[in-house]
Motif scaffolding. Structure first.
Motif, PDB file in Angstrom:
ATOM      1  N   ASN A  57       0.774  -1.017  -0.175  1.00 23.12           N
ATOM      2  CA  ASN A  57      -0.041   0.042   0.019  1.00 23.12           C
ATOM      3  C   ASN A  57       0.812   1.257  -0.081  1.00 23.12           C
ATOM      4  OD1 ASN A  57      -2.504   1.044   0.005  1.00 23.12           O
ATOM      5  ND2 ASN A  57      -3.045   1.294   2.188  1.00 23.12           N
ATOM      6  N   GLU A  58       1.949   1.284  -0.865  1.00 21.61           N
ATOM      7  CA  GLU A  58       2.809   2.244  -0.676  1.00 21.61           C
ATOM      8  C   GLU A  58       2.181   3.690  -1.091  1.00 21.61           C
ATOM      9  OE1 GLU A  58       7.429   1.309  -1.596  1.00 21.61           O
ATOM     10  OE2 GLU A  58       5.936   0.223  -2.868  1.00 21.61           O
ATOM     11  N   LEU A  59       1.433   3.837  -2.095  1.00 23.00           N
ATOM     12  CA  LEU A  59       0.936   4.977  -2.590  1.00 23.00           C
ATOM     13  C   LEU A  59       0.160   5.695  -1.520  1.00 23.00           C
ATOM     14  CD1 LEU A  59      -0.030   4.171  -6.370  1.00 23.00           C
ATOM     15  CD2 LEU A  59       1.943   5.244  -5.608  1.00 23.00           C
ATOM     16  N   HIS A  60      -0.643   5.028  -0.910  1.00 17.58           N
ATOM     17  CA  HIS A  60      -1.529   5.492   0.048  1.00 17.58           C
ATOM     18  C   HIS A  60      -0.477   5.980   1.331  1.00 17.58           C
ATOM     19  CE1 HIS A  60      -4.924   5.833   3.027  1.00 17.58           C
ATOM     20  NE2 HIS A  60      -4.099   5.203   4.097  1.00 17.58           N
ATOM     21  N   ARG A  61       0.239   4.986   1.568  1.00 15.05           N
ATOM     22  CA  ARG A  61       1.045   5.494   2.772  1.00 15.05           C
ATOM     23  C   ARG A  61       2.125   6.760   2.418  1.00 15.05           C
ATOM     24  NH1 ARG A  61       4.163   0.439   3.000  1.00 15.05           N
ATOM     25  NH2 ARG A  61       5.430   1.615   4.806  1.00 15.05           N
ATOM     26  N   ALA A  62       2.531   6.919   1.406  1.00 11.07           N
ATOM     27  CA  ALA A  62       3.425   7.902   1.027  1.00 11.07           C
ATOM     28  C   ALA A  62       2.663   9.128   0.888  1.00 11.07           C
ATOM     29  CB  ALA A  62       3.951   7.690  -0.343  1.00 11.07           C
ATOM     30  N   ALA A  63       1.370   9.272   0.491  1.00  9.59           N
ATOM     31  CA  ALA A  63       0.414  10.270   0.400  1.00  9.59           C
ATOM     32  C   ALA A  63       0.517  11.002   1.967  1.00  9.59           C
ATOM     33  CB  ALA A  63      -0.774  10.122  -0.355  1.00  9.59           C
ATOM     34  N   LEU A  64       0.066  10.031   2.496  1.00 11.70           N
ATOM     35  CA  LEU A  64      -0.031  10.497   4.135  1.00 11.70           C
ATOM     36  C   LEU A  64       1.001  11.102   4.725  1.00 11.70           C
ATOM     37  CD1 LEU A  64      -2.700   7.726   5.290  1.00 11.70           C
ATOM     38  CD2 LEU A  64      -3.221  10.275   4.583  1.00 11.70           C
ATOM     39  N   ALA A  65       2.245  10.256   4.419  1.00 10.62           N
ATOM     40  CA  ALA A  65       3.282  10.613   5.048  1.00 10.62           C
ATOM     41  C   ALA A  65       3.774  12.160   4.743  1.00 10.62           C
ATOM     42  CB  ALA A  65       4.569   9.716   4.607  1.00 10.62           C
ATOM     43  N   ALA A  70       4.608  17.721   5.566  1.00 13.61           N
ATOM     44  CA  ALA A  70       4.240  19.263   5.230  1.00 13.61           C
ATOM     45  C   ALA A  70       3.913  19.977   6.441  1.00 13.61           C
ATOM     46  CB  ALA A  70       3.186  19.364   4.218  1.00 13.61           C
ATOM     47  N   GLY A  71       3.233  19.120   7.420  1.00 13.57           N
ATOM     48  CA  GLY A  71       2.924  19.773   8.723  1.00 13.57           C
ATOM     49  C   GLY A  71       4.109  20.152   9.671  1.00 13.57           C
ATOM     50  N   VAL A  72       5.038  19.554   9.492  1.00  4.89           N
ATOM     51  CA  VAL A  72       6.406  19.628  10.310  1.00  4.89           C
ATOM     52  C   VAL A  72       7.078  20.685   9.546  1.00  4.89           C
ATOM     53  CG1 VAL A  72       8.657  18.721  10.998  1.00  4.89           C
ATOM     54  CG2 VAL A  72       6.621  17.163  10.872  1.00  4.89           C
ATOM     55  N   TYR A  73       7.249  20.842   8.214  1.00  4.15           N
ATOM     56  CA  TYR A  73       7.619  21.884   7.628  1.00  4.15           C
ATOM     57  C   TYR A  73       7.143  23.361   8.124  1.00  4.15           C
ATOM     58  CZ  TYR A  73      10.316  19.361   4.271  1.00  4.15           C
ATOM     59  OH  TYR A  73      11.378  18.267   3.394  1.00  4.15           O
ATOM     60  N   ALA A  74       5.670  23.241   7.988  1.00  2.00           N
ATOM     61  CA  ALA A  74       4.891  24.248   8.313  1.00  2.00           C
ATOM     62  C   ALA A  74       5.251  24.988   9.734  1.00  2.00           C
ATOM     63  CB  ALA A  74       3.470  24.222   8.208  1.00  2.00           C
ATOM     64  N   THR A 114      14.142  10.135  -9.543  1.00  4.17           N
ATOM     65  CA  THR A 114      14.577  10.505  -8.137  1.00  4.17           C
ATOM     66  C   THR A 114      13.044  11.191  -7.258  1.00  4.17           C
ATOM     67  OG1 THR A 114      15.768  11.952  -6.538  1.00  4.17           O
ATOM     68  CG2 THR A 114      15.027  12.766  -8.659  1.00  4.17           C
ATOM     69  N   LEU A 115      12.733  10.466  -6.287  1.00  6.56           N
ATOM     70  CA  LEU A 115      11.260  10.751  -5.641  1.00  6.56           C
ATOM     71  C   LEU A 115      11.720  11.337  -4.189  1.00  6.56           C
ATOM     72  CD1 LEU A 115       8.244  10.314  -5.666  1.00  6.56           C
ATOM     73  CD2 LEU A 115       8.777   7.946  -5.057  1.00  6.56           C
ATOM     74  N   GLN A 116      11.067  12.406  -4.183  1.00  5.56           N
ATOM     75  CA  GLN A 116      10.954  12.983  -2.645  1.00  5.56           C
ATOM     76  C   GLN A 116       9.546  13.198  -2.232  1.00  5.56           C
ATOM     77  OE1 GLN A 116      13.202  14.538  -5.112  1.00  5.56           O
ATOM     78  NE2 GLN A 116      14.688  13.043  -4.188  1.00  5.56           N
ATOM     79  N   LEU A 117       9.296  12.729  -1.262  1.00  5.64           N
ATOM     80  CA  LEU A 117       7.903  12.645  -0.716  1.00  5.64           C
ATOM     81  C   LEU A 117       7.797  14.293  -0.262  1.00  5.64           C
ATOM     82  CD1 LEU A 117       7.262   9.560   1.408  1.00  5.64           C
ATOM     83  CD2 LEU A 117       6.898  10.073  -0.903  1.00  5.64           C
ATOM     84  N   ASN A 118       6.589  15.055  -0.677  1.00  7.02           N
ATOM     85  CA  ASN A 118       6.463  16.209  -0.126  1.00  7.02           C
ATOM     86  C   ASN A 118       4.890  16.632  -0.671  1.00  7.02           C
ATOM     87  OD1 ASN A 118       6.829  18.976   0.860  1.00  7.02           O
ATOM     88  ND2 ASN A 118       8.678  19.397  -0.806  1.00  7.02           N
ATOM     89  N   HIS A 119       4.637  17.595   0.052  1.00  7.84           N
ATOM     90  CA  HIS A 119       3.260  18.410  -0.426  1.00  7.84           C
ATOM     91  C   HIS A 119       3.342  19.604  -0.497  1.00  7.84           C
ATOM     92  CE1 HIS A 119      -0.928  18.710  -1.314  1.00  7.84           C
ATOM     93  NE2 HIS A 119      -1.449  17.496  -0.460  1.00  7.84           N
ATOM     94  N   PRO A 120       4.124  20.186  -1.426  1.00  9.03           N
ATOM     95  CA  PRO A 120       4.340  21.553  -1.347  1.00  9.03           C
ATOM     96  C   PRO A 120       2.810  22.350  -1.679  1.00  9.03           C
ATOM     97  CG  PRO A 120       4.928  20.566  -3.298  1.00  9.03           C
ATOM     98  CD  PRO A 120       4.534  19.663  -2.661  1.00  9.03           C
ATOM     99  N   ALA A 133       9.534  23.584  -4.892  1.00  3.79           N
ATOM    100  CA  ALA A 133       9.973  22.219  -4.406  1.00  3.79           C
ATOM    101  C   ALA A 133      10.303  21.311  -5.693  1.00  3.79           C
ATOM    102  CB  ALA A 133       8.686  21.820  -3.874  1.00  3.79           C
ATOM    103  N   ASP A 134      10.510  20.263  -5.516  1.00  2.00           N
ATOM    104  CA  ASP A 134      10.777  19.143  -6.546  1.00  2.00           C
ATOM    105  C   ASP A 134      12.337  19.682  -7.256  1.00  2.00           C
ATOM    106  OD1 ASP A 134      10.714  17.051  -8.253  1.00  2.00           O
ATOM    107  OD2 ASP A 134       9.260  18.069  -9.515  1.00  2.00           O
ATOM    108  N   PHE A 135      13.217  19.953  -6.642  1.00  4.80           N
ATOM    109  CA  PHE A 135      14.718  20.521  -7.324  1.00  4.80           C
ATOM    110  C   PHE A 135      15.328  19.480  -8.087  1.00  4.80           C
ATOM    111  CE2 PHE A 135      13.605  23.279  -3.543  1.00  4.80           C
ATOM    112  CZ  PHE A 135      13.928  24.603  -4.001  1.00  4.80           C
TER     113      PHE A 135
END
Length: 377
Positions: A57-65, A70-74, A114-120, A133-135
């Motif tokens: 279930n990687e896609l679901h877990r990655a989206a929530l992560a 983004a919450g910690v970044y904020a 290359t894959l960076q999890l993020n929700h900019p 983001a997505d450098f």
């Protein structure tokens, strides 16, 4: 002169949390005015680490992560704004690197990814500031490694007119920037800036320390310093083909992970403290070998990242690099934990100005490219 402020956010392969800096570019140079940090909640850290390897279930877990990240970044952005007494409108943009969970440039179909999890978009919504983001992906699309991206910033920050210097970032993975002297004209006349990943930084040391002591890292390298390097194990570790590969090259937890280590440990019965000593020696020798192989004329090795606080590692680097001064980036004006975050503030500014952020001499890309995607507030 109007203020020109950018925030840089970095959460690296060490997975120890988020560092953020507020930087002022008003006079054309970078001045870091504030620093903030936040650890990852244990559940988020565990999930980000787990997502480095295939699972259910990687896609679901990655989206929530990504939402959690983004919450910690904020939170870090809000800390910086509060400390500086600024409103969101006072900051031009935030550079948010994201959390790398896969890095396979040039593989599979010759392009790789290359894959960076993020929700900019979520971050921009939370903080009310443009987010860059997505450098890495544009450099990969142009045939490059997408890493390391910090050498251009290292050149701006640490380059010298009259001496070659090297900059070593020791995060989860170690990477090296080789900066020739610029001369009085500011142009390099003895070859281009180069840079590449050396191999493991803290990732394997931290894993082993957590496994056997319950501590997230080996404070100052004291545990490793009390052990004995095991020559046979060190030889097996150093036999990894990546370490001898010709740059451009980059790596990550895709390669240097607990499975990689377990395969080289095999059934050998060694005291955990001696394995820690050997892992620290692996990082030191891999980095020192690359300095001697590619830039033996360097006058100094400037160390940043968490590894700069590992006193034992710094001592080993000094011993392995006679004639080269090994020092912390703090001795050159910027504390080790702030350098990478500052680099992404610098890269965000470059993206906003539509200026290239990569160096083809480093990544192997087909040329200079503007890096990053902008998410307006």
């Amino acid at each position: 002169m109007a203020a020109e402020r950018y925030i840089g956010l970095m959460s690296g392969t060490s997975l120890d949390g988020v560092d953020g800096v507020l930087a002022d570019f008003s006079d054309g140079c970078i001045a870091v005015t504030h620093h903030a940090t936040a650890p990852f909640p244990p559940d988020l850290r565990a999930e980000l680490l787990a997502l480095n390897t295939p699972g259910d279930n990687e896609l679901h877990r990655a989206a929530l992560a990504a939402n959690g990240l983004a919450g910690v970044y904020a939170d870090v952005v809000q800390q910086l704004l509060a400390a500086a007494g600024l409103a969101p409108a006072d900051v031009q943009a935030v550079g948010a690197h994201g959390q790398t969970v896969r890095h396979r440039p040039g593989e599979f179909d010759t392009t790789g990814y290359t894959l960076q999890l993020n929700h900019p978009a979520l971050l921009a919504e939370r903080i009310g500031i443009d987010v860059v983001a997505d450098f890495r992906s544009r450099d990969v699309a142009a045939g490059g490694q997408g890493a390391p991206l910090v050498p251009a910033f290292h050149r701006a920050l640490f380059g010298q007119t009259d001496a070659a210097v090297a900059v070593l970032n020791v995060g989860g993975i170690s990477n090296l920037s080789l900066l020739p002297p610029t001369g009085d004209t500011g142009e390099h006349d003895v070859g281009p800036v180069r840079g590449f990943d050396c191999g493991p930084g803290n990732a394997l040391m931290d894993h082993w320390c957590q496994l056997h002591t319950g501590q997230p890292y080996d404070t100052a390298g004291r545990w490793a310093a009390s052990g004995t390097v095991q020559p046979a194990l060190l030889a097996r570790l150093m036999d990894e083909p990546f370490l001898a590969k010709t740059p451009p090259k980059s790596t990550g937890r895709d390669l240097f992970n607990p499975s990689w280590l377990a395969a080289r440990l095999g059934d050998t019965a060694l005291a955990p403290i001696d394995v820690q000593a050997t892992l620290t020696e692996l990082t030191a020798r891999a980095c020192a070998a690359d300095v001697l192989r590619h830039a033996p004329q360097s006058r100094a090795l400037i160390v940043c990242g968490g590894g700069a606080f590992n006193t034992h590692l710094m001592a080993r680097l000094s011993a392995l690099l006679p004639g080269i001064e090994v020092l912390s980036s703090a001795d050159r004006g910027l504390p080790p934990q702030q350098v990478e975050a500052a680099a992404f503030a610098w890269l965000a500014r470059a993206a906003v100005q539509r200026a290239p952020g990569n160096l083809a001499s480093v990544t192997g890309a087909r040329g200079a490219r503007v890096l990053g995607a902008i998410y307006p507030a």
